[in-house]
Design a protein around this motif. Sequence first.
Motif, PDB file in Angstrom:
ATOM      1  N   PRO A 197     -21.147  55.973   5.910  1.00 40.57           N
ATOM      2  CA  PRO A 197     -20.450  55.685   7.161  1.00 40.57           C
ATOM      3  C   PRO A 197     -20.505  56.867   8.115  1.00 40.57           C
ATOM      4  CG  PRO A 197     -18.876  56.027   5.376  1.00 40.57           C
ATOM      5  CD  PRO A 197     -20.235  55.989   4.756  1.00 40.57           C
ATOM      6  N   HIS A 198     -20.353  56.570   9.387  1.00 37.07           N
ATOM      7  CA  HIS A 198     -20.362  57.604  10.417  1.00 37.07           C
ATOM      8  C   HIS A 198     -19.235  58.606  10.133  1.00 37.07           C
ATOM      9  CE1 HIS A 198     -20.094  59.472  14.391  1.00 37.07           C
ATOM     10  NE2 HIS A 198     -21.275  58.937  14.674  1.00 37.07           N
ATOM     11  N   PRO A 199     -19.489  59.900  10.354  1.00 41.22           N
ATOM     12  CA  PRO A 199     -18.420  60.890  10.114  1.00 41.22           C
ATOM     13  C   PRO A 199     -17.131  60.578  10.856  1.00 41.22           C
ATOM     14  CG  PRO A 199     -20.526  61.993  10.474  1.00 41.22           C
ATOM     15  CD  PRO A 199     -20.765  60.539  10.724  1.00 41.22           C
ATOM     16  N   ALA A 200     -17.239  59.982  12.062  1.00 37.22           N
ATOM     17  CA  ALA A 200     -16.028  59.632  12.808  1.00 37.22           C
ATOM     18  C   ALA A 200     -15.223  58.574  12.069  1.00 37.22           C
ATOM     19  CB  ALA A 200     -16.397  59.135  14.204  1.00 37.22           C
ATOM     20  N   VAL A 201     -15.915  57.646  11.378  1.00 36.74           N
ATOM     21  CA  VAL A 201     -15.231  56.618  10.585  1.00 36.74           C
ATOM     22  C   VAL A 201     -14.493  57.272   9.418  1.00 36.74           C
ATOM     23  CG1 VAL A 201     -15.592  54.640   9.041  1.00 36.74           C
ATOM     24  CG2 VAL A 201     -16.797  54.747  11.232  1.00 36.74           C
ATOM     25  N   VAL A 202     -15.182  58.164   8.725  1.00 38.68           N
ATOM     26  CA  VAL A 202     -14.574  58.840   7.576  1.00 38.68           C
ATOM     27  C   VAL A 202     -13.349  59.644   8.012  1.00 38.68           C
ATOM     28  CG1 VAL A 202     -14.960  60.543   5.761  1.00 38.68           C
ATOM     29  CG2 VAL A 202     -16.786  58.937   6.367  1.00 38.68           C
ATOM     30  N   ASP A 203     -13.472  60.346   9.140  1.00 39.70           N
ATOM     31  CA  ASP A 203     -12.369  61.194   9.608  1.00 39.70           C
ATOM     32  C   ASP A 203     -11.163  60.360  10.012  1.00 39.70           C
ATOM     33  OD1 ASP A 203     -11.226  63.772  10.616  1.00 39.70           O
ATOM     34  OD2 ASP A 203     -11.371  62.721  12.527  1.00 39.70           O
ATOM     35  N   LEU A 204     -11.396  59.299  10.794  1.00 39.23           N
ATOM     36  CA  LEU A 204     -10.267  58.482  11.242  1.00 39.23           C
ATOM     37  C   LEU A 204      -9.653  57.707  10.079  1.00 39.23           C
ATOM     38  CD1 LEU A 204      -8.517  57.561  13.540  1.00 39.23           C
ATOM     39  CD2 LEU A 204     -10.238  55.848  14.130  1.00 39.23           C
ATOM     40  N   ALA A 205     -10.490  57.236   9.153  1.00 42.44           N
ATOM     41  CA  ALA A 205      -9.962  56.539   7.977  1.00 42.44           C
ATOM     42  C   ALA A 205      -9.051  57.458   7.167  1.00 42.44           C
ATOM     43  CB  ALA A 205     -11.115  56.042   7.106  1.00 42.44           C
ATOM     44  N   ARG A 206      -9.424  58.714   7.051  1.00 42.90           N
ATOM     45  CA  ARG A 206      -8.582  59.675   6.330  1.00 42.90           C
ATOM     46  C   ARG A 206      -7.257  59.874   7.054  1.00 42.90           C
ATOM     47  NH1 ARG A 206      -7.619  64.539   7.499  1.00 42.90           N
ATOM     48  NH2 ARG A 206      -9.350  64.656   8.993  1.00 42.90           N
ATOM     49  N   ARG A 207      -7.300  59.929   8.394  1.00 38.64           N
ATOM     50  CA  ARG A 207      -6.089  60.196   9.149  1.00 38.64           C
ATOM     51  C   ARG A 207      -5.099  59.030   9.086  1.00 38.64           C
ATOM     52  NH1 ARG A 207      -7.246  61.117  14.806  1.00 38.64           N
ATOM     53  NH2 ARG A 207      -9.493  60.948  14.598  1.00 38.64           N
ATOM     54  N   VAL A 208      -5.608  57.798   8.981  1.00 45.42           N
ATOM     55  CA  VAL A 208      -4.690  56.649   8.903  1.00 45.42           C
ATOM     56  C   VAL A 208      -4.452  56.216   7.459  1.00 45.42           C
ATOM     57  CG1 VAL A 208      -5.373  55.833  11.184  1.00 45.42           C
ATOM     58  CG2 VAL A 208      -6.537  54.918   9.168  1.00 45.42           C
ATOM     59  N   GLY A 209      -5.027  56.944   6.493  1.00 44.51           N
ATOM     60  CA  GLY A 209      -4.799  56.627   5.089  1.00 44.51           C
ATOM     61  C   GLY A 209      -5.471  55.360   4.626  1.00 44.51           C
ATOM     62  N   TRP A 210      -6.684  55.108   5.094  1.00 43.15           N
ATOM     63  CA  TRP A 210      -7.407  53.875   4.735  1.00 43.15           C
ATOM     64  C   TRP A 210      -8.621  54.243   3.886  1.00 43.15           C
ATOM     65  CZ3 TRP A 210     -12.157  51.369   6.170  1.00 43.15           C
ATOM     66  CH2 TRP A 210     -12.189  49.989   5.901  1.00 43.15           C
ATOM     67  N   PRO A 211      -8.635  53.902   2.587  1.00 46.54           N
ATOM     68  CA  PRO A 211      -9.802  54.198   1.740  1.00 46.54           C
ATOM     69  C   PRO A 211     -11.023  53.425   2.224  1.00 46.54           C
ATOM     70  CG  PRO A 211      -7.868  53.602   0.420  1.00 46.54           C
ATOM     71  CD  PRO A 211      -7.549  53.242   1.836  1.00 46.54           C
ATOM     72  N   VAL A 212     -12.120  54.103   2.440  1.00 48.48           N
ATOM     73  CA  VAL A 212     -13.334  53.454   2.943  1.00 48.48           C
ATOM     74  C   VAL A 212     -14.001  52.675   1.808  1.00 48.48           C
ATOM     75  CG1 VAL A 212     -15.583  53.808   4.021  1.00 48.48           C
ATOM     76  CG2 VAL A 212     -13.655  55.283   4.650  1.00 48.48           C
ATOM     77  N   PRO A 213     -14.112  51.336   1.933  1.00 46.99           N
ATOM     78  CA  PRO A 213     -14.716  50.527   0.862  1.00 46.99           C
ATOM     79  C   PRO A 213     -16.236  50.473   0.988  1.00 46.99           C
ATOM     80  CG  PRO A 213     -13.936  49.092   2.593  1.00 46.99           C
ATOM     81  CD  PRO A 213     -13.620  50.502   3.036  1.00 46.99           C
ATOM     82  N   GLU A 214     -16.890  50.105  -0.103  1.00 47.68           N
ATOM     83  CA  GLU A 214     -18.341  49.931  -0.059  1.00 47.68           C
ATOM     84  C   GLU A 214     -18.716  48.589   0.553  1.00 47.68           C
ATOM     85  OE1 GLU A 214     -20.174  50.475  -3.825  1.00 47.68           O
ATOM     86  OE2 GLU A 214     -19.631  52.593  -3.994  1.00 47.68           O
ATOM     87  N   ARG A 215     -17.887  47.554   0.300  1.00 46.93           N
ATOM     88  CA  ARG A 215     -18.188  46.210   0.790  1.00 46.93           C
ATOM     89  C   ARG A 215     -16.980  45.665   1.545  1.00 46.93           C
ATOM     90  NH1 ARG A 215     -22.523  43.860  -1.404  1.00 46.93           N
ATOM     91  NH2 ARG A 215     -21.687  41.743  -1.378  1.00 46.93           N
ATOM     92  N   VAL A 216     -17.256  44.854   2.560  1.00 46.36           N
ATOM     93  CA  VAL A 216     -16.184  44.319   3.401  1.00 46.36           C
ATOM     94  C   VAL A 216     -16.465  42.863   3.745  1.00 46.36           C
ATOM     95  CG1 VAL A 216     -15.592  46.557   4.425  1.00 46.36           C
ATOM     96  CG2 VAL A 216     -17.353  45.129   5.500  1.00 46.36           C
ATOM     97  N   THR A 217     -15.411  42.169   4.152  1.00 49.50           N
ATOM     98  CA  THR A 217     -15.529  40.801   4.633  1.00 49.50           C
ATOM     99  C   THR A 217     -14.812  40.708   5.970  1.00 49.50           C
ATOM    100  OG1 THR A 217     -15.452  39.993   2.349  1.00 49.50           O
ATOM    101  CG2 THR A 217     -15.122  38.368   4.100  1.00 49.50           C
ATOM    102  N   LEU A 218     -15.518  40.274   6.987  1.00 52.73           N
ATOM    103  CA  LEU A 218     -14.921  40.112   8.305  1.00 52.73           C
ATOM    104  C   LEU A 218     -14.380  38.701   8.472  1.00 52.73           C
ATOM    105  CD1 LEU A 218     -14.883  42.433  10.480  1.00 52.73           C
ATOM    106  CD2 LEU A 218     -16.458  42.761   8.592  1.00 52.73           C
TER     107      LEU A 218
END
Length: 455
Positions: A215-236
């Motif tokens: 994932p983009h570093p900005a995604v990783v950084d913001l996910a860390r700040r809001v406490g959201w573990p970045v998953p490998e797979r997602v469903t929209l």
Amino acid sequence: MVQTAAASQPRAQVPGPLPQELASVMWPELPAVADEMVQEIGRVVPEYGPLLEGPSRTVLLHCVRQNLTTFVELVADPAASTAQRDALCRSLGRLEATEGRGLHCLQSALRIGARVGLRRATGVGTRYNLPASLIVAFADAVFAYADVIESLCREGYVEARGGRDDAWESQRSRLLRLILAGSAAADEPGPAGAAPGSGGAHRGEAASEPGPVAPHPAVVDLARRVGWPVPERVTLVALRPGAARERLRLPGLDDVLADLDDPRPHLLVPGEVDEARMGMLARALGGRQAVIGVTVPLGGAADSLRWARQTLALMETGVLPQRQVARCEDHLVTLWLTGDPALAERLATRQLAPLDGLTTGQRERLVDTLRTWLTTRGTAAQMAEALHLHPQTVRYRMRALKKTLGAQLGDPEQRFATELALRALHLRRPGTARPPAGAHAQGREPEMPRGHEGV
């Protein structure tokens, strides 16, 4: 802490006395500084990357130049008017709200602009041998000015959102937009209407699901700040617009990201949506119609949302049956066949060209019979039951079809192309009426034009 609109009154313009003659040193630097700021903002803030092309870049450059110009004007004359800048910044805030972006994008842009400005100031200070104390005072002025700009943008933003400023929720919505923007940019665009799982594979290559992409570093950084573990797979999940935003609550689904201010609201669910999660979603949606997209790697999030929205649109037009909560996985073939209507129309025009000499009614009857034969390969009796016709009528039509399309129906490639075209046309015309049962009970139909008679 972010400054509120109220806290910005009265507005501090440039704190501390900066020598007015400094303005004459700054004016020549503005064009190059503005260009550098725009490039750096577009590079670092993913949401603004697309704005570096075409008319959008001109607008972005104008905004940067206006704010820089006002800053220098205030150095030259602390009593200078800021009305034009103030109106522009409020408009920017309203635009961010309208576009569904949080203030975080603007805040990031302001920080980047300040860094670029200070970097340039250091170089100018060395060139003109300015004292270090002046550079420090200049840095204080820049950060104070950025605070003023931010508060003005916030006023417009909060106004456009009806007075709401839900910072944490806005951060999570921004995270979702970052994920979608990153996945759309990472994937090379395939052919128009590419089907789920096609991956734009070349002829002869096996279609495969995109592999995991960091994932983009900005995604990783913001996910860390809001406490959201970045998953490998997602469903929209695509939601039908219309229901009041406040009515949608997601109890027990704290890991779900939502963008409900988007004109086409949507959710991101980490992992797969199993039956338990499906039930929780249905209860949370409270009757709002939704489509569960295909589960994909994080980098394919934009595709999952696109297919979910396409399924929702097909339900709205009657191509697919109405469901409160539907799954894309149940309609992959339909999604593929309806993905490029213009191409399907062109294929049908080519494959059915031998029937052009018929009247509209004759053509529709033969097309209906041909589609039934291609999809069922049934006997005359079986096809007659499906078409609500007499078996002799079906035999009559099949003789006419074989006489007209004989070579085409005997070639596997041509037969497959014809079946695809007819299936796509049938999906786009779900309300096409058939003659009532028994209309041709005696096995007779209007005579075919010469050259199309049955044999």
